[in-house]
Design a protein around this motif. Structure first.
Motif, short mmCIF file in Angstrom:
data_model
loop_
_atom_site.label_atom_id
_atom_site.label_comp_id
_atom_site.label_asym_id
_atom_site.label_seq_id
_atom_site.Cartn_x
_atom_site.Cartn_y
_atom_site.Cartn_z
N LEU A 153 0.83 -1.21 0.00
CA LEU A 153 0.00 0.00 0.00
C LEU A 153 0.86 1.25 0.00
CD1 LEU A 153 -3.03 -0.49 2.40
CD2 LEU A 153 -3.04 -0.03 -0.03
N VAL B 43 2.23 1.67 -3.55
CA VAL B 43 1.31 2.16 -4.59
C VAL B 43 0.82 3.57 -4.27
CG1 VAL B 43 0.63 -0.13 -5.38
CG2 VAL B 43 -0.72 1.01 -3.62
N TYR C 259 -8.95 5.53 -7.50
CA TYR C 259 -7.94 4.56 -7.08
C TYR C 259 -7.37 4.93 -5.72
CZ TYR C 259 -3.37 2.12 -7.56
OH TYR C 259 -2.26 1.35 -7.38
N GLU D 274 -9.35 3.64 1.76
CA GLU D 274 -10.34 2.75 2.34
C GLU D 274 -9.68 1.48 2.88
OE1 GLU D 274 -13.49 2.58 3.06
OE2 GLU D 274 -13.85 0.42 3.15
N LEU D 275 -8.75 0.96 2.10
CA LEU D 275 -8.10 -0.28 2.53
C LEU D 275 -7.22 -0.03 3.75
CD1 LEU D 275 -7.74 -3.24 2.04
CD2 LEU D 275 -5.91 -2.73 0.43
N ASP E 257 -8.82 6.74 -3.45
CA ASP E 257 -9.86 6.49 -2.44
C ASP E 257 -9.80 5.03 -2.00
OD1 ASP E 257 -10.70 9.04 -2.72
OD2 ASP E 257 -12.54 8.60 -3.83
N GLY E 258 -9.57 4.16 -2.96
CA GLY E 258 -9.48 2.74 -2.65
C GLY E 258 -8.34 2.45 -1.70
N ILE E 259 -7.20 3.10 -1.92
CA ILE E 259 -6.05 2.92 -1.04
C ILE E 259 -6.41 3.35 0.38
CG2 ILE E 259 -3.69 3.67 -0.51
CD1 ILE E 259 -3.20 4.08 -3.43
#
Lengths: 739, 441
Positions: B219, B222, B244, B250-251, B246-248
């Motif tokens: 993470l 990226v 993308y 969230e994770l 936002d996805g990072i």
């Protein structure tokens, strides 16, 4: 296959665009009121309906205002409608060709620019799968792993529609880990393994001695640990207590997905091994064995005929049957891998995975994910997993150089062009040769670009165009929503895909898509069409018998996808012809319009033709249905699954129809001839391919430029490779607007 | 689409601002910004759990005394009464005979969560997909396991168990499809392994903690990549890249939450090796595993079948050697009635212990129970009558508790399932005879 020299009839793309722009400049009244000639044009053809308080469709011209009172978006709409031949309506007479040309040019000029902005394109699931396959020879089921892609403009590869939700992100991480684990194997990938699970270690049924028994319909489950992804053969040793008229029927599934079924007459004394094959991914996987046809007749006089049961002794798996062989990139990455060459090997891999050059700091960051305590192969694997989750892999990145002026068009660099080209033709990443042409800059030359396209079209991977582009363009992926036997559906799709493939590979004129006197059928389609069985198994190329089943308009795939579940729909078929073949989609029906009722006021069933005529008697319907219905009615000689017919419930069918421009035809054959002869099909195909290749919709200026370019080509002789050549040489394909 | 992501971005921007606040807050005299700072912690995931008791619970629906005093069998729930809602008047019509004759136990279990009347024919298996599995199909991809389906007794996936019904009906609550039970696991150790070992990569058999550490480093990598790229992209491209990023984020939050959850879950006892031999231990072990799964956000959907419907097991630890099913047909015999109610009360007690566990598992400022809807109940009311109306149903956790609601007789239980699945974020258009979620406000 392709001539080395550019087609003399094909002027360079830039020239056409320049011609359009200069013409546009002449007509550009610097945002001021239109000149006299333009005013007269609008007055003669538009003002009668589109002016004042009662203006139709809320489109209101005002000649006193700049741009005749319309904004750029309204002019775009105007262009689309005039271009589609909808406006001015035919009842007001035919627009003289010169006026039409000028009106369109005027609209292009006033529609302005700026809507052709491309957005970052994520790899679609299909592209992800292809890319991983071509990188490592790994079959990764991205359709199962990722959420479905949104469709934009009819295609699955449009940048604006391809979004990425927060929850999806973790899926990319997981996919990267899985692909990396499969690609960078620590142990020999080739060693197949056997595992047998005996009845006592299974779940379900009742265990007696060494056998599990299903005394009624149900299933038994065995669990296997899969360490290498691939095809596996599954054997189950079973037998039945046979009773009743049928043998024991069984099915095998994995995680609920059936992969084999059959029947066995085996008995306690004569047990049998039944088999199936499936693809398994790594992890703990279950195989279920189900008994399907329990039989119980307690009063049967013969005690041996009273109860049918199914018994299972063991389940065995063997695989992977197709031991993953290292792809060239894996071999290069893994051969003699050690501390000393780790960095250089990783750089070579990253160049491939990221489809472009990598820097030294990229390598530092990738190596920092692990440390020297890890073995080189583990470091390689961790780095690969990260690369596959990184934006440079997930997206197709085109970054503008700092020096580029915002708003200007810039030429793509070699790598960007290589990526556009390979995803257009292969739906996958560039190969080594293409990357080489990109790196040395030669790809930017017309002749090299053409030669590369020709080379790529000869490659088996180019079938992606027949499989994916063609089926999406023809809207056939929706066939999955129709209740059809799965095998028949496959055959239908294969027929159409193979015709496209044939026209592509054999460089036949594009019009054969509509006029081909041959097709590709198997026994299922032969039965459906009432044709003789093809010689040989599977899909066979056959000459079509006399009649008017010709080209895709006679394909069961097209005729089914445009039908309702119980009857044909001339309206849907007409819409399909307008959208797919003529690229003139009708506007959506206005809110509040009813659906077609199948009977008149007296309740009597009317023939389809009369039902539709009744429908068109309403003016609000007629405006579109005058264009839609006569097209669809021309296809009525084929029923909802494409079987030939001469009558339906409403009586004899008359195949008379007409094109939107009024040209009449009788039957599908004549219709196809008309559509093929004037280049309408080629123009539509060109626009769709262009959208496919750019991943975005085209601006009206681009559409106009494309039409100009198409007009210069010989529509009768144009081939798919020829069309693709025109597209890759065109300005929009090779440039990007700087932001 | 555009609007959705825009909304999300706005929210995130707000979150970023408040995230930067804690030092500011420390400079203020009395933490006036405390409320806003608290909003920065990510919203907890929303979950649903169904717990099913076989053989009914009591002759008459269990009610609270005035002032919502929980008494009798419900007494163990008294300390948690503010998060308990008693629901009366619900019925499961699909569990009724409708001409199929006897077999109420099989029908009750099969219909409970599916809302579909199961087919009675030669031991054939045909019912419907269950609410939990339909929800798992929609939201299950957000967690490592789509759902957790457990039971304290093994499954019979074939054979006939209740008056001509296939055994699967009375041993399966959760159905992936009309003929496919979701695959109940009754061995706690197997559940434990699924929770804490990585199934995706058997070559490593790495633990959750190891995988989390590895994911963290990827993470970080990226995120750096995306940041560098962002600077070189135009406006439209940046918006795509933002999805993308936002996805990072969230994770990252999920990993943090899972770490907190896992530390607590680790503190819970692993299932005892011989749990399967001792029924009360077994029930407790499964409850603990569900709690662990929720706390680690390994899944957001769970079902627990306390024993197969019609189970005739004895409860020796309560001094009850007779079978549960046999006792449920009490025929108003005072001894049988007492014993049967005692078993019911014990199940309520074990359930209360489970709820307490969920309140002890913290997620930021709240507890796991606060964002979980837990249903406890049965599709049989009085075991003696096999009635499928006036069902004993209570809901705990993420619901306005401390009260009981009386719905009109014959209100479909399926509406409650729709309300629970909707709470998790799944959207089921209908279930069985219901298309409208029950209003629990």
């Amino acid at each position: 296959m392709l001539p080395g020299n550019p087609d003399p009839a094909t002027p360079p793309a830039g020239d056409i665009l320049k011609a359009v722009i200069s013409l546009a400049l002449l007509l550009l009244w610097s945002g001021d009121v239109l000149d006299a000639r333009a005013q007269s044009l609008v007055r003669r053809h538009c003002l009668e309906c589109h002016a004042g308080a009662q203006a139709k469709a809320e489109l209101r011209f005002d000649l006193e205002q700049p741009g005749a009172g319309l904004d750029a978006a309204a002019w775009r709409e105007a262009w689309t409608r005039v271009h589609a031949g909808e406006m001015p309506p035919r009842k007001h007479g035919v627009l003289p060709p010169d006026d039409r040309k000028l009106l369109l040019e005027l609209a292009v000029t006033l529609a302005g620019q700026g809507e052709e902005r491309s957005v970052l394109r994520r790899l679609s699931r299909r592209e992800y799968e292809n890319t991983v396959r071509d990188l490592f020879g790994i079959v990764f089921d991205a359709r199962e792993h990722f959420a479905p892609d949104e469709i934009g403009g009819g295609f699955d590869n449009q940048g604006a529609a391809l979004s990425l939700s927060e929850a999806d992100f973790e899926r990319y991480l997981q996919a990267g880990e899985r692909v990396a684990a499969a690609a960078i194997q620590v142990r020999d990938p080739g060693a197949p393994n056997h595992q047998r699970v005996r009845a006592e270690a299974m779940d379900g049924g009742a265990l007696r001695h060494d056998v599990r028994t299903l005394s009624s319909n149900g299933q038994i489950r065995a669990s296997f640990r899969i360490e290498a992804e691939g095809r596996y053969r599954v054997r189950a040793r079973c037998f039945g207590t046979q009773a009743g008229p049928d043998p024991v029927r069984w099915a095998m599934s994995s995680g609920g997905r059936e992969f084999a079924r059959g029947a066995t007459r085996a008995t306690l004394k004569q047990r049998e091994e039944v088999m199936g094959e499936l693809t398994l991914t790594t992890g703990s996987r279950s195989i279920e064995f189900a008994f399907l046809n329990d039989y119980y007749k307690p009063d049967d006089p013969d005690p041996r005929q009273r109860d049918r049961n199914c018994h299972l002794e063991w389940i065995e798996i063997e695989g992977p049957l197709d031991p993953p062989r290292y792809s060239p990139y894996q071999s290069a990455a893994l051969a003699d891998l050690g501390e000393s060459n780790l960095r250089s090997k990783l750089a070579a891999l990253a160049t491939r995975v990221w489809r472009g050059p990598v820097s030294s700091s990229d390598m530092d960051a990738l190596l920092a994910l692990t440390n020297a305590a890890h073995r080189p192969v583990e470091r390689m694997r961790s780095a690969l997993a990260a690369m596959l989750a990184a934006p440079r892999f997930v997206f197709r990145v085109e970054t503008d150089p700092e020096s580029a002026a915002p708003g200007s068009l810039r030429r793509l660099n070699g790598h960007e062009l290589a990526v556009r080209l390979s995803y257009l033709v292969w739906g996958s990443l560039p190969d080594d040769v293409l990357l080489q042409r990109a790196a040395d800059g030669s790809l930017l030359k017309d002749e090299v670009l053409e030669a590369e396209l020709a080379r790529m079209l000869r490659d088996p991977r180019a079938s992606e165009l027949s499989r994916s582009f063609a089926l999406q363009w023809l809207q056939l992926e929706a066939l999955g929503n129709h209740a059809l036997d799965a095998g028949l559906r496959e055959s239908m799709l294969a027929e159409t895909s193979l015709l496209f493939e044939c026209v592509l590979r054999e460089e036949r004129p594009i019009r054969e898509l509509l006029c081909a006197e041959y097709s590709f059928i198997d026994e299922r389609l032969a039965a459906l069409y009432g044709m003789a069985l093809p010689r040989g198994p599977g899909m066979q190329r056959v000459a079509l018998p006399a009649g008017d089943r010709r080209g895709v308009l006679g394909h069961a795939s097209v005729l089914t996808v445009t039908s309702n579940p119980t009857r044909t729909s001339p309206v849907k078929r007409g819409k399909w012809v307008l959208e797919v073949l003529l690229d003139a989609p009708p506007p959506p029906p206005p809110p509040g319009v009813g659906v077609l009722t199948e009977a008149d006021a007296t309740g009597a069933q009317l023939p389809m033709r009369e039902q539709l005529a009744l429908h068109r008697s309403k003016p609000e319907c007629a405006v579109c249905h005058d264009r839609l219905d006569p097209l669809g009615l021309g296809l009525e000689n084929y029923d909802r699954m494409g079987r030939t017919r001469s009558a339906d419930e409403g009586g004899l069918i008359d195949g008379a129809g007409a094109l939107p421009d009024g040209r009449a035809f009788h039957g599908v054959g004549e219709m196809a001839q008309l559509l093929a002869s004037d280049g309408a099909l080629a123009r539509s195909l060109a626009r769709h391919l262009m959208t496919w290749s750019l991943g975005r919709s085209l601006s009206v200026a681009e559409r106009a430029a494309l039409e100009q370019r198409m007009a210069a080509l010989d529509a009768q002789q144009l081939t798919l490779p020829g069309l693709l050549r025109a597209i890759v040489l065109s300005e929009p394909f090779r440039t990007k607007r700087v932001e | 689409m555009t609007r959705r992501s825009l909304d999300r971005r706005t929210v995130l921007r707000g979150a970023a601002v408040t995230l930067a606040l804690p030092w500011l807050e420390a400079m203020l005299p009395n933490g006036r910004l405390g409320v806003r700072a608290q909003q920065a912690s990510p919203p907890a995931p929303r979950r649903a759990v169904w717990v099913y008791v076989p053989n009914g619970l009591a002759q008459q629906p269990l009610k609270a005394a005035a002032g919502f005093q929980l008494q009798g069998a419900l007494a163990p729930l008294a300390p948690l009464s503010s998060s308990v809602l008693l629901i009366h008047g619900l019925a499961q019509d699909a569990a009724r005979a409708h001409g199929d004759g006897p077999g109420d136990h099989a029908r009750a279990c099969a219909a409970f969560l599916t809302g579909v009347h199961p087919l009675k024919k030669d031991g054939a298996v045909l019912v419907g997909a269950s609410a939990d599995q339909l929800a798992a199909q929609q939201i299950g991809n957000r967690t490592r396991l789509r759902s957790l389906v457990v039971g304290a007794e093994g499954s019979n996936t074939s054979g006939q168990c209740d008056s001509g019904y296939a055994c699967a009906y009375s041993s399966q609550l959760s159905w992936a499809g009309p003929s496919t039970p979701a695959g109940k696991e009754h061995r706690p150790m197997r559940v434990y392994e699924r929770l804490f070992l990585d199934e995706e990569d058997p070559a490593f058999l790495e633990t959750m903690a190891e995988r989390r550490a590895r994911r963290r480093s990827v993470l970080d990598f990226v995120r750096g990549e995306a940041r560098r790229l962002e600077q070189r992209l135009g406006q439209a491209d940046r918006q795509k890249l933002e999805e993308y990023q936002d996805g990072i984020r969230e994770l990252e939050r999920r990993l943090e939450r899972m770490q907190q959850g896992e530390q607590q879950a680790r503190a819970l006892p692993a299932p005892p090796k011989d749990a399967e031999k001792n029924y009360p231990e077994l029930v407790r072990a499964h409850y603990d595993l569900i709690a662990m799964a929720l706390a680690t956000d390994s899944t957001r959907i769970a079902t627990f079948l306390l024993a197969n419907e019609g189970s005739n097991r004895g409860y020796p630890h309560l001094g009850i050697p007779e079978g549960h099913h046999e006792l449920s047909h009490h025929g108003k015999d005072p001894h049988k009635l007492t014993q049967w109610e005692k078993i019911g009360a014990w199940h309520v007690d074990a359930f209360a212990a489970f709820l307490k566990r969920l309140t002890e598992l913290r997620e930021g400022e709240s507890s796991v129970l606060d964002s979980t809807m837990v249903l406890f109940g049965s599709a049989i009311g009085d075991g003696n009558r096999h009635n499928h109306d006036q069902l004993p149903i209570l809901l705990a956790g993420a619901v306005r508790g401390g009260r009981e609601v009386e719905f009109a007789q014959e209100t479909s239980l399926n509406r409650l399932h729709l309300a629970m699945t909707a709470y998790t974020g799944a959207s089921l258009p209908r279930l069985g005879d219901a298309d409208l979620p029950l209003d629990l406000a």
